[in-house]
Design a protein around this motif. Structure first.
Motif, PDB file in Angstrom:
ATOM      1  N   VAL A 295       0.838  -1.197   0.000  1.00 53.31           N
ATOM      2  CA  VAL A 295       0.000   0.000   0.000  1.00 53.31           C
ATOM      3  C   VAL A 295       0.874   1.248   0.000  1.00 53.31           C
ATOM      4  O   VAL A 295       0.620   2.210  -0.743  1.00 53.31           O
ATOM      5  N   GLY A 298       2.177   2.151  -3.343  1.00 53.69           N
ATOM      6  CA  GLY A 298       1.190   2.470  -4.369  1.00 53.69           C
ATOM      7  C   GLY A 298       0.865   1.324  -5.299  1.00 53.69           C
ATOM      8  O   GLY A 298       0.318   1.528  -6.387  1.00 53.69           O
ATOM      9  N   ALA A 301      -4.484  -0.711  -3.308  1.00 47.54           N
ATOM     10  CA  ALA A 301      -5.273   0.183  -2.463  1.00 47.54           C
ATOM     11  C   ALA A 301      -5.369  -0.410  -1.068  1.00 47.54           C
ATOM     12  O   ALA A 301      -5.489  -1.623  -0.901  1.00 47.54           O
ATOM     13  N   ALA A 324      -8.433   4.781 -11.852  1.00 42.19           N
ATOM     14  CA  ALA A 324      -7.763   4.557 -10.570  1.00 42.19           C
ATOM     15  C   ALA A 324      -7.494   3.069 -10.368  1.00 42.19           C
ATOM     16  O   ALA A 324      -6.416   2.680  -9.890  1.00 42.19           O
ATOM     17  N   GLU A 327      -4.630   1.833 -12.713  1.00 49.67           N
ATOM     18  CA  GLU A 327      -3.312   2.335 -12.344  1.00 49.67           C
ATOM     19  C   GLU A 327      -2.635   1.398 -11.348  1.00 49.67           C
ATOM     20  O   GLU A 327      -1.427   1.138 -11.435  1.00 49.67           O
ATOM     21  N   TYR A 328      -3.406   0.868 -10.409  1.00 48.41           N
ATOM     22  CA  TYR A 328      -2.841  -0.104  -9.474  1.00 48.41           C
ATOM     23  C   TYR A 328      -2.358  -1.346 -10.215  1.00 48.41           C
ATOM     24  O   TYR A 328      -1.268  -1.864  -9.944  1.00 48.41           O
ATOM     25  N   ARG A 331       0.959  -0.616 -12.140  1.00 50.72           N
ATOM     26  CA  ARG A 331       2.157  -0.507 -11.303  1.00 50.72           C
ATOM     27  C   ARG A 331       2.668  -1.871 -10.867  1.00 50.72           C
ATOM     28  O   ARG A 331       3.874  -2.101 -10.789  1.00 50.72           O
TER      29      ARG A 331
END
Length: 352
Positions: A295, A298, A301, A324, A327-328, A331
């Protein structure tokens, strides 16, 4: 020469199946290299855990808890190495095996819990940056590493230390065949007008019994979604929620989901490898270190430990905002390359 490797780990309703899952991944790699493997321990009546071993033809042998008795069983079975992956083993287990001439790999999550080993594996994110205290360190003595990542050997070889090497960090994550085969073959379904597709699971056993509460948290957002919730205990919940028992289809369900809700256990590495947007909680103290790293980095969540109002707010944002969510997933996708088990097998076999 054919090597024989034993895996001393347990699985069950109370302990979960995370230890077994990562051991299965390494066992698959070793089998692919011609080694013989067997599991030593107890699956405590977990039908799903039993099926994982049966499907792969991995023998399961009951194992004594007393270290010297286990060492004698290992001698009788003719094992060249033993992988230890458990929080409840007697601290002298690794020492007894080593004294009997058996190579030992200990899979740990930070604290080695007193186990001596020829090789340690800590696959947690950022583990290579944290100091590591070998079991023989006494209070007041420095830990056996500066916390600068120097023990993560470039190609997976163990550090040539007097007490054993250490493989640390996401570079050494162990993934099962079923997950490795899924990457690049399954496509995430686009979110539909009836809402994103959500997968909710908490290990193979949901040992903390939290799945119903998190299904309720989804409902509390008041937003459209479609959810599959994995639970060993059936339950009813209003809304577009399908409850299923633990399943071998989990990697495929992960790959198709627009969002996964889970705990910061071993399945997180599979989700990162597949690039799946993930929202994390934790259900055991040992999961907190991974939760904070993921978390804080990033990569997922954060929902906190319980489905309270703050967690419902995070879920509402993720359900409403596709960018959103994705994006997680983006990454995390580049973090786990899927070759961790190759590196670990290289290091283990180099000991034999």
């Amino acid at each position: 020469m054919t090597h024989r490797v034993g895996f001393r780990c347990d699985a069950g309703v109370a302990s979960g199946v995370g230890h077994l899952v990562r051991c299965v991944a390494l066992a698959e790699e070793l089998c692919g290299r011609g080694a013989e493997v067997l599991f030593l321990g107890d699956v405590a009546g977990s039908v799903w855990a039993e099926s994982q071993l049966r499907q792969r033809a991995f023998p399961l042998c009951p194992a004594p808890s007393e270290p010297r008795a286990l060492a004698e069983l290992v001698r009788v079975l003719g094992l060249d190495a033993v992988v230890l992956d458990s929080y409840v083993l007697a601290p002298g287990t690794g020492a007894a095996l080593r004294a009997a001439g058996t190579a030992v790999l200990a899979i740990v999550d930070g604290d080695p819990l007193g186990q001596e080993a020829d090789l340690y594996l800590d696959q947690n994110l950022g583990a290579e940056l944290r100091p590591f205290r070998r079991p023989s360190s006494r209070p007041g003595e420095p830990a056996d590493g500066p916390g600068d990542g120097s023990w993560g050997a470039p190609e997976g070889g163990p550090w040539d230390g007097p007490w054993g090497g250490r493989l640390a960090g996401a570079r050494y994550v162990l993934l099962r065949d079923s997950v490795l085969l899924m990457r690049g073959t399954a496509r995430r379904r686009p979110a539909r007008p009836e809402g994103p597709l959500v997968l909710c699971f908490f290990g193979g056993t949901d040992s903390a019994g939290v799945a119903p509460a998190w299904a309720g948290a989804l409902r509390a957002t008041g937003l459209p979604f479609r959810a599959t919730v994995v639970s060993p205990v059936p339950f009813e919940v209003d809304g577009p929620v399908t409850v299923i028992p633990p399943t071998d289809r989990l990697p495929g369900l992960m790959a198709e989901a627009n969002l996964v809700i889970t705990a910061a256990g071993s399945a997180v590495w599979e989700l990162l490898h597949l690039g799946v947007p993930t929202a994390l909680s934790w259900v055991a103290d040992n999961q907190l270190i991974g939760y904070e790293a993921l978390v804080g980095g990033g990569l997922a969540a954060g929902l906190g430990p319980a489905p309270d109002a703050a967690a419902v707010g995070v879920l509402a944002r993720l359900l409403a905002d596709p960018a959103a969510r994705e994006e997680y997933g983006r990454r995390g996708a580049g973090l786990i390359d899927g070759r961790g088990r190759e590196r670990v097998a290289d290091a283990l076999l180099a000991l034999l």
